[in-house]
Design an enzyme around this catalytic site. Structure first.
Site, mmCIF file in Angstrom:
data_model
loop_
_atom_site.group_PDB
_atom_site.id
_atom_site.type_symbol
_atom_site.label_atom_id
_atom_site.label_comp_id
_atom_site.label_asym_id
_atom_site.label_seq_id
_atom_site.Cartn_x
_atom_site.Cartn_y
_atom_site.Cartn_z
ATOM 1 N N ASP A 154 -11.132 2.646 3.371
ATOM 2 C CA ASP A 154 -11.293 1.266 3.559
ATOM 3 C C ASP A 154 -12.755 0.968 3.385
ATOM 4 O OD1 ASP A 154 -9.375 -0.665 3.581
ATOM 5 O OD2 ASP A 154 -8.910 -0.164 5.754
ATOM 6 N N GLN A 210 -4.745 -1.502 9.358
ATOM 7 C CA GLN A 210 -4.592 -2.880 8.678
ATOM 8 C C GLN A 210 -5.257 -3.683 9.785
ATOM 9 O OE1 GLN A 210 -3.774 -3.340 5.927
ATOM 10 N NE2 GLN A 210 -3.783 -5.724 5.778
ATOM 11 N N LYS A 250 0.932 -1.175 -0.021
ATOM 12 C CA LYS A 250 -0.084 -0.066 -0.054
ATOM 13 C C LYS A 250 0.868 1.220 -0.130
ATOM 14 C CE LYS A 250 -3.661 -2.627 2.038
ATOM 15 N NZ LYS A 250 -4.673 -2.820 3.220
HETATM 16 N N1 GUN Z 1 -7.006 -6.657 5.969
HETATM 17 C C1 GUN Z 1 -7.257 -7.601 4.918
HETATM 18 N N2 GUN Z 1 -7.790 -6.891 3.929
HETATM 19 C C2 GUN Z 1 -7.813 -5.494 4.547
HETATM 20 C C3 GUN Z 1 -8.367 -4.284 3.992
HETATM 21 O O1 GUN Z 1 -8.646 -4.266 2.637
HETATM 22 N N3 GUN Z 1 -8.142 -3.224 4.632
HETATM 23 C C4 GUN Z 1 -7.602 -3.444 5.872
HETATM 24 N N4 GUN Z 1 -7.495 -2.321 6.501
HETATM 25 N N5 GUN Z 1 -7.236 -4.641 6.538
HETATM 26 C C5 GUN Z 1 -7.341 -5.763 5.639
#
Ligand code: GUN
Length: 280
Positions: A119, A96, A52
């Protein structure tokens, strides 16, 4: 034999579009900043978070990185989120998941300002999605809609079956397919006669979290199969929730793992961050 839906290529196109729009903003001295918080050092999370941050750099965003120890108290994480909510220079906040078990994921997600919830997990954004109002949409299902549209796959009027009912993928996926006028069914662990339901699907989206769970027996001839899963086997090889070798000959189109849905999640995150900055 199926066409391979190339998520790497389509995600690169989306990131390129974001990069170009970012260049226009940069010319007006505007910045876009994503704050990324990781608690603990789960190796898979570290890879996702790293990707990311790399994507931010590629499209021209700033990223703020917070790597907190596993034993961080919930209140400390909540204070950081509140501080980032207040900062004018921060456009998006991403915590996350999963979080360590002593922290309530729900409390943390609901503490993020809905205007910075790139998100799309905040209850306000989830609600907006279900009533068809504009808001941030979770990146993985939003990415799947882009994959289908940019591959010329019609959703309107078709039988769409989603296997999995998580708040992150299954439920928002169903809402988005419905918004595109698909006829939508959600299946889960208590669904009876699962193969009978999945075999109705023109478009089958699989997010069950079990390696190679969906074999050819679950798939109608000519179906489009979207695989959200990602697993690593004993030989360190990646596979999805779909048994690719078995399903490939039956499907008309299929996403590979890796290189299918995965890269789209990050591309849509970039797209959501840009939107957040534009709406500021
Ligand atoms: N953990 C697995 N997929 C995601 C996601 O799309 N966003 C976040 N914040 N955590 C995750």
């Amino acid at each position: 034999m199926a066409a391979i839906i190339d998520g790497k290529k389509i995600s690169a196109e989306i990131k390129e579009e974001v990069k170009q729009k970012m260049a226009v903003l940069a010319a007006k001295n505007k910045t876009v900043t994503l704050a990324v918080i990781q608690v603990g050092n789960d190796p898979a999370s570290s890879v996702y978070v790293g990707n990311k941050k790399k994507a931010c750099e590629y499209v021209g965003f700033c990223s703020l990185s917070y790597e907190l120890p596993e034993n961080t108290p919930q209140e400390e994480l909540l204070s950081l989120v509140r501080e980032l909510n207040e900062r004018k220079d921060v456009d998006g906040i991403l915590v996350q998941l999963p979080l360590p078990s002593h922290i309530s994921e729900d409390k943390v997600i609901q503490a993020i300002s809905p205007d910075k919830d790139v998100d799309g997990f905040h209850i306000q954004n989830a609600g907006r999605l279900f009533v068809g109002e504009s808001g941030f949409v979770p990146c993985t299902p939003a990415g799947i809609i882009e994959l289908l549209k940019r591959s010329g796959i019609e959703i309107c009027g078709r039988e769409c079956v989603v296997v999995g009912r998580s708040n992150i993928v299954g439920k928002p996926m169903a809402a988005l397919l419905l918004q595109e006028n698909g006829t939508v069914t959600i299946c889960h662990s208590r669904t009876k006669n699962l193969t009978e339901v999945t075999k109705r699907a023109d478009i089958l989206v699989v997010a069950v979290g079990k390696p190679k769970f969906i074999t050819a027996d679950y798939v109608k001839e000519g179906a489009v199969v979207i695989d959200v899963g990602i697993h690593r086997n004993a030989q360190n090889k990646l596979c999805g929730d779909v048994d690719f070798d078995s399903v490939f000959p039956r499907a008309s189109a299929i996403t590979p793992v890796p290189g299918g849905v995965g890269p789209m999640t990050i591309a849509m995150l970039m797209s959501n961050c840009l939107r957040s900055a534009e709406q500021k």
